[in-house]
Motif scaffolding. Sequence first.
Motif, PDB file in Angstrom:
ATOM      1  N   PHE A 102       0.843  -1.194   0.000  1.00  0.00           N
ATOM      2  CA  PHE A 102       0.000   0.000   0.000  1.00  0.00           C
ATOM      3  C   PHE A 102       0.882   1.249   0.000  1.00  0.00           C
ATOM      4  CE2 PHE A 102      -2.725  -3.105   2.312  1.00  0.00           C
ATOM      5  CZ  PHE A 102      -3.749  -3.182   1.380  1.00  0.00           C
ATOM      6  N   ASN A 124       1.706   4.777   0.136  1.00  0.00           N
ATOM      7  CA  ASN A 124       0.827   5.893   0.472  1.00  0.00           C
ATOM      8  C   ASN A 124       1.657   6.994   1.122  1.00  0.00           C
ATOM      9  OD1 ASN A 124      -1.108   7.661   1.632  1.00  0.00           O
ATOM     10  ND2 ASN A 124      -2.609   5.997   1.686  1.00  0.00           N
ATOM     11  N   GLU A 125       2.081   7.946   0.326  1.00  0.00           N
ATOM     12  CA  GLU A 125       2.925   9.021   0.826  1.00  0.00           C
ATOM     13  C   GLU A 125       2.191   9.874   1.857  1.00  0.00           C
ATOM     14  OE1 GLU A 125       6.129  11.292   1.574  1.00  0.00           O
ATOM     15  OE2 GLU A 125       6.066   9.432   0.406  1.00  0.00           O
ATOM     16  N   ALA A 126       0.883  10.083   1.657  1.00  0.00           N
ATOM     17  CA  ALA A 126       0.121  10.897   2.599  1.00  0.00           C
ATOM     18  C   ALA A 126       0.088  10.248   3.985  1.00  0.00           C
ATOM     19  CB  ALA A 126      -1.293  11.111   2.081  1.00  0.00           C
ATOM     20  N   ALA A 127      -0.081   8.931   4.013  1.00  0.00           N
ATOM     21  CA  ALA A 127      -0.105   8.230   5.297  1.00  0.00           C
ATOM     22  C   ALA A 127       1.253   8.316   5.987  1.00  0.00           C
ATOM     23  CB  ALA A 127      -0.512   6.777   5.093  1.00  0.00           C
TER      24      ALA A 127
END
Length: 200
Positions: A4, A6-9
Amino acid sequence: MSLFPNEAALRLLETRRSVPTSQLAEPAPSDAELARILTIATRVPDHGALSPWRFIVFSGDARHQVGQRLSAVYRLEKQDMSPERLEKFADIMTRVFTYAPLVILIVSSPAPDAKIALLEQELSAGAVAMNLLNASHASGYGAILLTGWAAESRSAAAIYGLAPHEHIAGIVHIGTATDIPADRARPKLADLVTHWTAPE
């Protein structure tokens, strides 16, 4: 490839920080938001699927009621203190659950007869605390994990309704941050990480 990516996470995890209780105000998470935050908090390593933890939520007038009871038992336990110090800290106990609009006790509730090591069960409760902080941050709220007398006293534990084998892993205060606190210095990985190699 990551399962997964996901740079934002990742950025959320990088920016989480504790928000002092003096900077936590209304609004608190809604009931739906709180249910989601607590659900995320329980997604932790839990060897044996024991769920060796639980939550006690304080909101509204319950925060004032528990504070008054904590103050009363604090006075009984700390009679060896000077009157001035006793009143100062008893007053803090009166207000300790009212600094933030929502307070959650993380109760470590290990199964003493389980085959899983007690330490492993207690570490699972610690993971719940970290997930709770991260989920609160990801939901747009500030939070801080505290302990102290209110978490350690067995008289306080009786007020919360804890069983003899249970104890408080942490007290999490949650609300809307009124200010963004400055980040503290973080440890350098070079001081913490070693790579093991077999001895010759």
